[in-house]
Design a protein around this motif. Structure first.
Motif, PDB file in Angstrom:
ATOM      1  N   GLY A 195       0.790  -1.153   0.013  1.00  0.00           N
ATOM      2  CA  GLY A 195      -0.235  -0.077  -0.015  1.00  0.00           C
ATOM      3  C   GLY A 195       0.888   1.225  -0.119  1.00  0.00           C
ATOM      4  N   ALA A 196       0.260   2.488  -0.087  1.00  0.00           N
ATOM      5  CA  ALA A 196       1.158   3.669   0.040  1.00  0.00           C
ATOM      6  C   ALA A 196       0.436   4.816   0.701  1.00  0.00           C
ATOM      7  CB  ALA A 196       1.327   4.056  -1.517  1.00  0.00           C
ATOM      8  N   GLU A 197       1.043   5.455   1.208  1.00  0.00           N
ATOM      9  CA  GLU A 197       0.560   6.838   1.918  1.00  0.00           C
ATOM     10  C   GLU A 197       1.068   8.134   1.422  1.00  0.00           C
ATOM     11  OE1 GLU A 197       0.005   6.704   6.258  1.00  0.00           O
ATOM     12  OE2 GLU A 197       1.658   8.388   6.242  1.00  0.00           O
ATOM     13  N   ILE A 198       0.407   8.989   0.827  1.00  0.00           N
ATOM     14  CA  ILE A 198       1.222  10.192   0.076  1.00  0.00           C
ATOM     15  C   ILE A 198       0.649  11.463   1.057  1.00  0.00           C
ATOM     16  CG2 ILE A 198       0.898  11.765  -2.075  1.00  0.00           C
ATOM     17  CD1 ILE A 198       2.208   9.049  -2.549  1.00  0.00           C
ATOM     18  N   LYS A 241       5.084   7.193   2.144  1.00  0.00           N
ATOM     19  CA  LYS A 241       5.602   5.968   2.389  1.00  0.00           C
ATOM     20  C   LYS A 241       5.013   5.014   1.995  1.00  0.00           C
ATOM     21  CE  LYS A 241       3.990   5.541   6.982  1.00  0.00           C
ATOM     22  NZ  LYS A 241       4.325   5.150   8.639  1.00  0.00           N
ATOM     23  N   VAL A 242       5.721   3.664   2.071  1.00  0.00           N
ATOM     24  CA  VAL A 242       4.957   2.435   1.396  1.00  0.00           C
ATOM     25  C   VAL A 242       4.361   1.876   2.967  1.00  0.00           C
ATOM     26  CG1 VAL A 242       5.543   0.195   0.534  1.00  0.00           C
ATOM     27  CG2 VAL A 242       6.650   2.104  -0.387  1.00  0.00           C
ATOM     28  N   ILE A 253      -4.244   2.557  -0.802  1.00  0.00           N
ATOM     29  CA  ILE A 253      -3.498   3.856  -1.106  1.00  0.00           C
ATOM     30  C   ILE A 253      -4.260   5.198  -0.845  1.00  0.00           C
ATOM     31  CG2 ILE A 253      -2.310   5.280  -2.981  1.00  0.00           C
ATOM     32  CD1 ILE A 253      -2.464   2.437  -4.767  1.00  0.00           C
ATOM     33  N   ASN A 254      -3.548   5.801   0.039  1.00  0.00           N
ATOM     34  CA  ASN A 254      -4.285   7.015   0.744  1.00  0.00           C
ATOM     35  C   ASN A 254      -3.349   8.326   0.444  1.00  0.00           C
ATOM     36  OD1 ASN A 254      -6.610   5.509   2.321  1.00  0.00           O
ATOM     37  ND2 ASN A 254      -4.727   4.404   2.654  1.00  0.00           N
ATOM     38  N   ILE A 296      -7.203  10.141   3.185  1.00  0.00           N
ATOM     39  CA  ILE A 296      -8.547  10.041   1.988  1.00  0.00           C
ATOM     40  C   ILE A 296      -7.740   8.874   1.076  1.00  0.00           C
ATOM     41  CG2 ILE A 296      -9.912  11.287   0.111  1.00  0.00           C
ATOM     42  CD1 ILE A 296      -8.574  14.024   1.903  1.00  0.00           C
ATOM     43  N   PRO A 297      -8.953   8.001   0.697  1.00  0.00           N
ATOM     44  CA  PRO A 297      -8.250   7.113  -0.393  1.00  0.00           C
ATOM     45  C   PRO A 297      -7.978   7.796  -1.749  1.00  0.00           C
ATOM     46  CG  PRO A 297     -10.207   6.275   0.756  1.00  0.00           C
ATOM     47  CD  PRO A 297      -9.906   7.793   1.272  1.00  0.00           C
ATOM     48  N   LEU A 298      -6.887   7.394  -2.253  1.00  0.00           N
ATOM     49  CA  LEU A 298      -6.300   7.806  -3.466  1.00  0.00           C
ATOM     50  C   LEU A 298      -6.751   7.175  -4.744  1.00  0.00           C
ATOM     51  CD1 LEU A 298      -4.800  10.539  -4.677  1.00  0.00           C
ATOM     52  CD2 LEU A 298      -2.724   8.976  -4.420  1.00  0.00           C
TER      53      LEU A 298
END
Lengths: 342, 342
Positions: A247-250, A314-315, A322-323, A332-334
């Protein structure tokens, strides 16, 4: 000059002279059934292709023929860069509508060839055919990479940092502005002073692949996954996440958008964040790296190339999805919203 | 099913499954920025590309989607064959108009993939984009050849015999008949019994590259120059003559045209000689060889493949130009009149 006045083989002869570069690895170049190349054996061979279609990828009323050729070749060089490779040899297939002249066709090849010259490779063949209506340019590019330097989308690791070279959103902002200038009734775009958006315009008209940066990153063992930005940050992070099984977080506030892009976005009434997340063709690199090597890697690349690198997220584990974390701290989901071909 | 219902990445996922072939040399296949291949070092690398444009190279009212895909891939395999090589890996770029469905797109890939299956290579990547009107398919194919087996257009020697595999003119005759059936008012074409032109029709709809024949010829030191027939015998002999710096003499009565092609040509009111000299896309091989090895070379190829080979002329000094000697013994300058793209 009409294409019909020199014919297919007359055209090929002219183009051949324009795009010639001495290259010891070329055994047979343009003019036979196939190009023939001498290969070294230590490296892996890369193959990539990008096709540009009039009315979809470019507009002859906005871009010059030279810019269209330049853009077509940059897309493939950027792909080879994103694998950690060095461009090898290109073939170009071009579908020419009846209204295009010999000189305009030569300008397209000058654009293609300028990229080859600048990044040190040769165009060794292709196909030239007629087209009933639209100009279509198809570029095929080979590349080489040492196995230990190969970068893919599939190698991101949980807890990696997600990074971006340079700045995002400029190419899309430039395109929107160019389109609105073309159709002046829609927007009073000319009110915006030219020198205040020249850099942003050039992000669309003269994009540059991050070849040197990619090669430096590929040599670092701490860099795990890499992709180039052709459809916006959201889409590219999505590709890495899916293909790496993570997953990922931006982090919204860390996404690098330049001052000119922000001002132009404001003028055009577009959100700078949308441009960065969903705008296309910035040809920056998105990569993931081990957090403990952050300082050393970023310093090495920036010192060598002058290109800034932003840590934008970050991963995470796959089940987190993915948010994007907004400036207010909301999660928020991206969803990727790059250009939808169909 | 509409393309818009699954989108670009949904389409790529489906196509990927259809065209998968196990291949140990593929390190990274479809789905990254570039395909990655492991190369052997003893051989030269071949690169070729062919682009097919709707309304120029094919007609969706005449050919099935599978046939369009088949034809697109055959053109590139034939180019690799003509260099004496073995196909390596293919990339396919496709521009899809809005009226094409997911199923039709899959049929195109089935056609492309059938050729890859039959000739033992893999499709490892490509690009799928939208097109404002016409279907465009661009194939890029690598190949490999040992240096001693490399065949080019540039190595013909004075006094060589000029040879052709199989028969000529069939593909063009089949196309003209298919076009006239489509437009029945123009010609009472349906009066011609179907079983009497089926082979000729298939020369257009299901062309076959002469890969095995080319590889056998390439191993013979007495074979000097080679090219595949994409624009008719006159054009191909012209390419060999110009690039080898020689002249050529073609003997009309030796040009191999099949019985079905002759009968169909008569029905259509076309000269069989014109079909052979100027008709396109037979994908036969034209090659030159030392006269003293004629018997051994022709026997070796025919025994191994069952393909007939005709000796249709000889290489002359450059100053004699390119001529055809008619059945009556007249010597007439030969001008290529293959398909003019512009």
């Amino acid at each position: 000059m009409d294409l019909s006045s020199i014919g297919e083989f007359g055209l090929i002869d002219r183009l051949k002279k324009r795009i010639f570069r001495p290259d010891r690895r070329v055994v047979v170049g343009i003019g036979d059934d196939a190009a023939v190349l001498r290969q070294s054996s230590e490296k892996l061979l890369l193959l990539t292709t990008d096709v540009l279609v009039e009315r979809v990828h470019f507009d002859r009323r906005i871009q010059s023929y030279r810019q269209i050729g330049w853009r077509a070749m940059v897309a493939s060089v950027s792909d080879v860069a994103a694998m950690g490779g060095e461009p090898g040899h290109a073939l170009v297939s071009i579908c020419l509508p009846a209204d295009i002249t010999v000189e305009q066709t030569e300008e397209v090849y000058d654009g293609l060839h300028s990229v080859a010259e600048e990044y040190g490779f040769s165009i060794v063949g292709g196909d030239t055919v007629s087209s009933p209506r639209d100009l279509v340019i198809s570029v095929f590019l080979t590349g080489e990479v040492r196995e230990e330097n190969l970068m893919t989308r599939a190698a991101a690791q949980t807890e990696d940092l997600i990074c971006v070279t340079g700045q995002l959103g400029g190419a899309q902002a430039g395109l929107v502005m160019l389109q609105s200038l073309k159709d002046k009734e829609k927007t009073p775009a000319s009110a915006f002073p030219e020198n205040e958006w020249q850099q942003v315009r050039d992000r669309h008209l003269w994009p540059r692949p991050r070849l040197r940066e990619a090669q430096l990153l590929a040599r670092e063992a701490g860099v795990h996954a890499m992709i180039d930005v052709s459809d916006g940050l959201a889409g590219e992070v999505g590709h890495i996440a899916r293909q790496s099984g993570v997953g990922a977080e931006i982090w919204e506030q860390e996404i690098p958008v330049g001052q000119q892009t922000r001002r132009l976005a404001e003028h055009l009434g577009i959100s700078p964040l949308d441009l960065a997340l969903h705008g296309g063709e910035d040809f920056e690199l998105v990569f993931t790296m081990a957090a403990d090597q952050r300082r050393r890697i970023l310093q090495a690349v920036t010192e060598e190339t002058g290109t800034s690198i932003a840590v934008v997220g970050k991963v995470t584990a796959a089940q987190e999805g993915i948010n994007i974390v907004s400036s207010q701290g909301d999660r928020i989901p991206l969803v990727a919203e790059g250009y939808r071909h169909f």
